[in-house]
Design an enzyme around this catalytic site. Sequence first.
Site, PDB file in Angstrom:
ATOM      1  N   LYS A   1       2.728 -15.360   2.756  1.00 56.74           N
ATOM      2  CA  LYS A   1       2.905 -16.136   1.513  1.00 56.74           C
ATOM      3  C   LYS A   1       4.391 -16.467   1.423  1.00 56.74           C
ATOM      4  O   LYS A   1       5.091 -16.087   0.475  1.00 56.74           O
ATOM      5  CB  LYS A   1       2.401 -15.295   0.323  1.00 56.74           C
TER       6      LYS A   1
ATOM      7  N   ASP B   1      -6.556  -6.731   4.178  1.00 57.77           N
ATOM      8  CA  ASP B   1      -7.656  -6.077   3.473  1.00 57.77           C
ATOM      9  C   ASP B   1      -8.585  -7.132   2.881  1.00 57.77           C
ATOM     10  O   ASP B   1      -9.802  -7.082   3.049  1.00 57.77           O
ATOM     11  CB  ASP B   1      -7.083  -5.173   2.368  1.00 57.77           C
TER      12      ASP B   1
ATOM     13  N   ASP C   1     -12.550  -8.650   4.419  1.00 59.42           N
ATOM     14  CA  ASP C   1     -13.819  -8.613   3.672  1.00 59.42           C
ATOM     15  C   ASP C   1     -14.438 -10.008   3.620  1.00 59.42           C
ATOM     16  O   ASP C   1     -15.649 -10.180   3.762  1.00 59.42           O
ATOM     17  CB  ASP C   1     -13.608  -8.115   2.235  1.00 59.42           C
TER      18      ASP C   1
ATOM     19  N   ASP D   1      -3.457 -18.150   0.874  1.00 56.40           N
ATOM     20  CA  ASP D   1      -4.467 -18.829   0.040  1.00 56.40           C
ATOM     21  C   ASP D   1      -5.192 -19.896   0.850  1.00 56.40           C
ATOM     22  O   ASP D   1      -6.414 -20.029   0.793  1.00 56.40           O
ATOM     23  CB  ASP D   1      -3.845 -19.403  -1.247  1.00 56.40           C
TER      24      ASP D   1
ATOM     25  N   TYR E   1       0.820  -1.215   0.000  1.00 53.74           N
ATOM     26  CA  TYR E   1       0.000   0.000   0.000  1.00 53.74           C
ATOM     27  C   TYR E   1       0.853   1.264   0.000  1.00 53.74           C
ATOM     28  O   TYR E   1       0.409   2.316  -0.446  1.00 53.74           O
ATOM     29  CB  TYR E   1      -0.898   0.042   1.250  1.00 53.74           C
TER      30      TYR E   1
HETATM   31  C1  IPM Z   1     -10.410  -0.882   3.826  1.00 48.97           C
HETATM   32  C2  IPM Z   1     -10.633  -0.312   2.448  1.00 48.97           C
HETATM   33  C3  IPM Z   1      -9.456   0.590   2.087  1.00 48.97           C
HETATM   34  C4  IPM Z   1      -8.219  -0.280   2.088  1.00 48.97           C
HETATM   35  C5  IPM Z   1      -9.609   1.318   0.731  1.00 48.97           C
HETATM   36  C6  IPM Z   1     -10.869   2.144   0.687  1.00 48.97           C
HETATM   37  C7  IPM Z   1      -8.407   2.161   0.409  1.00 48.97           C
HETATM   38  O1  IPM Z   1     -10.826  -1.312   1.519  1.00 48.97           O
HETATM   39  O2  IPM Z   1     -10.295  -0.106   4.776  1.00 48.97           O
HETATM   40  O3  IPM Z   1     -10.374  -2.104   3.957  1.00 48.97           O
HETATM   41  O4  IPM Z   1      -7.902  -0.945   1.090  1.00 48.97           O
HETATM   42  O5  IPM Z   1      -7.539  -0.292   3.114  1.00 48.97           O
HETATM   43 MG    MG Z   2     -10.964  -3.245   2.386  1.00 46.93          MG
END
Ligand code: IPM
Ligand code: MG
Length: 362
Positions: free
Chosen positions: A193, A249, A253, A225, A142
Site C-alpha cells: 500500500k 492474511d 482467505d 486494494d 502482527y
Molecule cells: C491465519 C490465521 C491466523 C493469522 C490467526 C488465527 C491468528 O488467520 O493463519 O491466517 O491471522 O495469521
Molecule cells: Mg488468516
Amino acid sequence: MSEAHSIVVLAGDGIGPEIVGATRQVLNRIGSFDYKEHLIGGISIDENGTALTEGVIDDCRTSDAVLLGAVGGPKWDEVVARDPQAPRPEQGLLGIRKALGLYANLRPVKPSAALIGSSPLKEDRIRGTDLLVVRELTGGIYFGESGRDGDTAHDDCAYSVVEIERIARTAFEAARQRAVGRQAGPRVTSVDKANVMETSRLWRETVKAVAVDYADVELDHMLVDNTAMQLVSRPTDFDVIVTENLFGDILSDEAAMLTGSLGMLPSASIGGEGEPGLFEPVHGSAPDIAGQGVANPLATMLSAAMMLRYGLDLPAEADRIESAVDAVLDSGLRTPDLFTGSEGETEAGTSEVTSAVLAELA
Ligand code: IPM
Ligand code: MG
C-alpha cells in the site's frame, strides 16, 4: 525411509483434533513417523494457563517438522471479552511462528478440477488458476507494539530491510522453481500500500533491489486494494504473490475461495535453513462444527503433503497424498463445505473421506 522423522503434532482446538487425527492415519499409511503430541491454543490455556509453553517450543525446535491443526474458539473469546488481559489461543500460534523464526508462509492456490463447480466464482474465471501466496509471517503489524491509552488503541506496523529482503528472496526462488518445465516464465507480484504507508514504500524499494539478482523473474508491484479486486476478476494472471503479514492474511482467505472452500487450502511456514517448518491448514478451528465428524480434513492432509515435500524432503510421498486427495474428489465424495448437490456428488463425513483417501493409498 531410513530413520523415522520426528513430528511434533499440535492439534489445537475445535476441529483441530479431528482433522489432525485423520491426517495422521494418512501419514501412517505413507511411512513411519515418530510423533510427539502437545497442546497449543485454548486447550493449552485450560491446562497450563498459557497458549504455548516453553516445553512445547523446545520440542518443536528439536523436531524435524511441526504439524498443526487450528486454534481458538468462542469459549476463550468470551473470557477475553470480560478480561482483556486474559490469554488468547491465537497467542499460541503467533508465538510458535515467532519462536521458530518461521518468516515465510507459503499458501498455494490451485483449484482441483473436480471442485471448479464448488467455488462461488464463475468457472470460466477460475479455471487454470495456479498461484502461490508468499506471506511474511513474523513481522509487521502482527508483532508491532500495541496498546490502549484511554479511549484510543494502536497497533504499530514496522518492517526492516532484512525482513523484506529475505521474504522477497523466498518469493523469487519459489517463482523460479514453479516455472521449471513450464512454458510461462516466472512472475512475482509484490503487493503493498505504497500510496499510503511508509512500510510499504520501504517494502517496494527493497523488493526492487532484491529483484536485481533475479533478472529472469518478471516483477510487478500492485496495491493491495487493487489486488483484492484482481484476484477475483482475473486470478489466472497471477503466479507468485509476495506480501506483508496482514495483507497476506486477508488475501489468502480471499484466494481460498477460488478453490471452492477454505477447507481445501494447505500452508507451509518456513524459517531458516535446517530449522523445522510448521505445516497447517489455512482455515480456522470451526468451533460451530467441532465434534460433529463433518470437518473437511483435506487441507490438513495437503499440509502434511507440504510437510513431506518441504520439511522432510520426501517429494514422492507428498505426490502420493496429493494424488489420493485428487482421486477422492474426482470420485465425488464431498464434506458439507464442498457439497453442492450436483449430480455425481456424495455428501460424506470426515471419517468416510479419510477412509477413501486411505483406500487410494493402499
Ligand atoms: C491465519 C490465521 C491466523 C493469522 C490467526 C488465527 C491468528 O488467520 O493463519 O491466517 O491471522 O495469521
Ligand atoms: Mg488468516
